[in-house]
Design a protein around this motif. Structure first.
Motif, short mmCIF file in Angstrom:
data_model
loop_
_atom_site.label_atom_id
_atom_site.label_comp_id
_atom_site.label_asym_id
_atom_site.label_seq_id
_atom_site.Cartn_x
_atom_site.Cartn_y
_atom_site.Cartn_z
N ARG A 227 -0.63 5.53 -7.63
CA ARG A 227 -1.54 4.63 -8.33
C ARG A 227 -2.99 5.00 -8.05
N ALA B 27 -5.89 2.65 1.20
CA ALA B 27 -5.16 2.90 2.45
C ALA B 27 -6.11 3.31 3.57
N THR C 36 -5.28 4.08 -4.69
CA THR C 36 -4.47 3.67 -3.54
C THR C 36 -4.89 4.41 -2.27
N ARG C 37 -5.23 5.68 -2.36
CA ARG C 37 -5.63 6.44 -1.17
C ARG C 37 -6.89 5.83 -0.55
N ARG D 256 -10.12 -2.12 -3.80
CA ARG D 256 -9.96 -2.38 -5.23
C ARG D 256 -11.33 -2.53 -5.91
N LEU E 42 -7.90 -4.17 1.26
CA LEU E 42 -7.34 -4.16 -0.09
C LEU E 42 -8.38 -4.61 -1.12
N ILE F 174 0.84 -1.21 0.00
CA ILE F 174 0.00 0.00 0.00
C ILE F 174 0.87 1.25 0.00
N ARG G 150 2.39 1.81 -3.53
CA ARG G 150 1.38 2.33 -4.44
C ARG G 150 1.04 3.78 -4.14
N TRP G 151 1.05 4.11 -2.86
CA TRP G 151 0.76 5.51 -2.47
C TRP G 151 1.82 6.44 -3.05
#
Length: 759
Positions: A83, A90, A86-87, A333, A329, A75, A78-79
């Motif tokens: 990406r 997270a 991602t926020r 997604r 996650l 995570i 990706r932050w």
């Protein structure tokens, strides 16, 4: 494109690897938790696999903790890379972690204290003493029950021994039943020493408890009675006890001797008594034994049990944290997936990929947007697929057509064609694709005729004003190809060609070989001409012949010898020519109107043998198949066919210089199509050793007035063909060859209409 495809495949691998690893780790943790819970309740399993389970507990706990760290690192990466989504992932991970971990830590602390104190209270001294006392009480109760049934059995045995001689078995049985009811025994059975039942209190003859073995009976006589305690299954899976006693009986009886005095002998029997322990008492005894056994097992693994419980709680905490982060996650997604689908879908459509995308049923506007996008791409894909299917279907139809189809561009270069066109034109058109047909010398006249057709159409309806498509103007004409100049009446193949302008760039022609149709029309025309000639010519022939004969008769005696000879010669010439014309008229008549055949069951072999009697002395070879069935045919007409063909074969052989031999007639039974369907036909073949037929004659051999004989009328084979057609049979003519050398001609007639044999 290659770099983009590589990146996409890597992203796909990562995207699939994370859920797979997550599910795999979760399954391992669940399996371990199940094993731990099973071990804590199953002492034998716990004792045997404690070390392995404890080590697995530590390993899986470490793997779950490592997985949590990896997920957090993913995570974070990706932050930093920015990406998309991602926020949101997270934030969800933090929320789920707090929701899962904080209550978990509280429960973990309370459970730690509870487990540590509860395990010690399970193994209190008073509990163990109470369990020992209860177990001993149950054992004493069962022992007393055994002693009671043994003493009661001995009492019954004494009563039986004291029974006076001459007492019947019914009286003994009645006494035993009374004593049994008094003592509350379920079953009392009396057996002799051979273990044969004498009497039993059980009313069902087959329901009594079976006799013990001979060893048990011997031990009972030795010990003056023995008892047994049996564990039995009662209804609904409950356990119970059954007490049995074997008691010996010895009676003295007088046996008379030969001297008149009596002797005393022993008569031995034994009793079997059965009593069931009351169900409540048996249930309590089993419960005490089970509790005592479980208590002893758990007391042995007290320290290990505490470690296992604490390890299970720790593993459960790690698993809860792992599930929380994993759900964050996956759900994050899932929330970002509609937007990612739109982005990837737009890129795919831009690259020409119209394959259907997965639809998301999220129930919100984003989900509806992805569904509408998929509907749009699906419609585009269906339209493209429909066009491809239509093209494939059209190609299949064109490939199956017997008619020829050719498409040209505006310069008359061949753009496309079907196999039927190549077959009719006798040329491989694939090598001419992109070229004009005139590239092949054999098709120059055909291309000229096609050009002329389109030019004439353009003069009638100018291209600028033409309506292309199904309603456009169509021209048609007959075209002769491959003409042969050796015979004036042989025009080669006749094609019927139709053409139209598909567009300003494309032209199409459709053509078919109508040579057989033209030949049929010519045959019909000749039949009509022959009928009229036979009618018009035959009428005056008889008067002419009669007039010539009358002149000869009247003037023969009135003229000098020289004039009489001239008159006789002239009249004979007139009569001979009239006879020749009558024969020709008869042949015209036979050709024009062949009688309808009278079909009957005909033995072809017998008919040929009968005809061969007329050709005695000739060297005609015959070969007959013995298994030929009867055919449906008119004997008179078939006889005419065979005579005609044999005469032609002999004439041809003589023409080639083979005066003896060279002609053969044979019959054979041949299968039609698939042999398994049991369909057969009879084939008659006549061969000669003549010069054969020229290629120009073979194509029109059965047409009227086509002949190679100097004195032939050309009607023989035409009449044969008509008779064979009326019989529903098939005839074929060709040359017999050996390499390039012609050995002679061959005519084959296939009779497919067989007679139905009467059983």
């Amino acid at each position: 494109m290659d770099i983009l495809a590589t990146l996409t495949s890597k992203d796909l691998i990562k995207r699939r690897a994370l859920p797979v690893l997550t599910v795999f780790a979760g399954l391992i943790a669940l399996v371990l938790l199940l094993l731990l819970s099973t071990a804590t309740s199953n002492t034998e399993f716990f004792d045997g696999y404690f070390i392995w389970l404890y080590a697995a507990n530590i390993v899986v706990g470490g793997l779950l903790l490592l997985s949590i760290v990896v997920l957090v690192v993913v995570i974070s990466i990706r932050w930093r890379k920015g990406r998309f989504g991602t926020r949101l992932i997270a934030k969800l991970a933090m929320i789920f972690a707090l929701v899962g971990v904080v209550p978990g830590i509280i429960l973990y602390s309370v459970s730690w204290q509870f487990v540590s104190k509860s395990i010690e209270t399970w193994f209190d001294v008073k509990v163990e003493s109470a369990l020992n006392s209860g177990l001993e009480l149950g054992r004493v109760t069962l022992r007393i029950a055994q002693e009671e049934i043994l003493s009661e059995g001995k009492f019954i045995a004494e009563q039986i021994v004291q029974v006076p001689a001459g007492t019947t078995s019914e009286q003994v049985g009645s006494m035993v039943v009374k004593i049994r009811n008094q003592f509350g025994i379920q079953e009392v059975s009396l057996f002799n020493l051979q273990r044969t039942l004498i009497l039993s209190t059980e009313p069902n003859p087959k329901g009594y408890f079976p006799a013990p073995s001979a060893e048990v009976v011997a031990e009972a006589f030795k010990k003056n009675g023995i008892t047994f305690l049996d564990e039995i299954d009662i209804e609904q899976g409950q356990h119970g006890y059954r007490v049995r006693a074997i008691v010996p009986i010895t009676r003295q009886k007088a046996v008379p001797s030969k001297a008149g005095s009596s002797k005393t002998a022993e008569d031995k029997y034994f009793l079997q008594l059965v009593r069931f322990i009351p169900a409540p008492l048996a249930k309590n005894i089993f419960a005490v034994e089970s509790a005592y056994s479980e208590y002893q097992e758990k007391a042995l693994g007290r320290l290990g049990l505490r470690k296992m419980y604490i390890g299970t709680l720790t593993l459960t905490l790690f698993f809860a944290l792992f599930v929380a982060v994993t759900l964050a996650l996956l759900l994050g997604r899932q929330l970002a997936q509609p937007l990612l689908m739109l982005l990837r879908g737009t890129q795919a459509v831009a690259q020409g990929d119209l394959s259907p995308k997965p639809e998301l049923d999220t129930g919100d506007e984003l989900g509806m947007l992805t569904r509408q996008f998929n509907v749009m791409t699906k419609q585009l894909s269906d339209a493209r697929t429909s066009l491809q299917e239509s093209k494939s279907f059209l190609e299949t139809v064109l490939g199956s057509l017997t008619a020829g189809v050719c498409i040209f561009d505006k310069h008359f270069n061949l753009a496309s064609s079907n196999p039927g066109a190549a077959k009719i034109l006798g040329t491989d058109l694939l090598v001419l694709t992109g070229k004009p047909l005139s590239s092949s010398p054999a098709l120059q006249e055909f291309e000229a005729a096609v050009r002329e057709g389109f030019e004439t159409q353009n003069l009638i309806a100018p291209v600028a004003n033409a309506d292309y498509g199904a309603g456009g103007p169509v021209w048609q004409k007959q075209v002769q190809i491959h003409p042969v100049n050796e015979y004036e009446n042989d025009l080669g193949s006749t094609l019927f060609v139709r053409g139209t302008q598909l567009s300003s760039e494309l032209k199409m022609i459709v053509f078919d070989d109508i040579s057989d149709v033209i030949a049929a029309q010519r045959s019909i025309a000749w039949s009509e001409v022959a009928r009229r000639l036979a009618h018009e010519i035959k009428n005056p022939l008889t008067p002419i012949q009669l007039s010539a004969e009358r002149l000869q008769h009247k003037l023969q005696d009135q003229l000098n010898p020289e004039q009489a000879e001239m008159i006789e010669r002239s009249t004979n010439t007139i009569i001979g020519q009239v006879q020749a014309m009558k024969q020709m008229v008869n042949e015209f008549r036979d050709f024009a109107k062949t009688p309808t055949p009278n079909l009957t069951a005909l033995d072809l072999n017998s008919l040929i043998k009968e005809i061969m009697g007329l050709y005695e002395g000739s060297a005609i070879k015959t070969t007959f198949a013995s298994d030929c069935p009867r055919v449906m045919g008119d004997p008179t007409q078939i006889r005419q066919v065979i005579h005609n063909l044999l005469q032609n074969a002999q004439d041809a052989s003589l023409e080639a210089g083979h005066a003896e031999g060279g002609v053969e007639i044979k019959t054979e039974l041949v299968p039609m199509g698939d042999v398994e369907q049991s369909k057969f036909a009879v084939r008659m073949t006549i061969t000669d050793s003549g010069p054969g037929f020229q290629a120009k004659i073979l194509a029109r051999a059965f047409e009227p007035y086509i002949t190679t004989k100097v004195k032939g009328t050309g009607l023989g084979l035409a009449v044969v063909k008509k008779i064979i057609d009326d019989h529903g049979a098939k005839i074929e003519i060709n040359n017999r060859k050996q390499g390039d050398a012609v050995l002679g001609a061959q005519i084959s007639i296939l009779f497919v209409n067989l007679a139905k044999e009467v059983a």
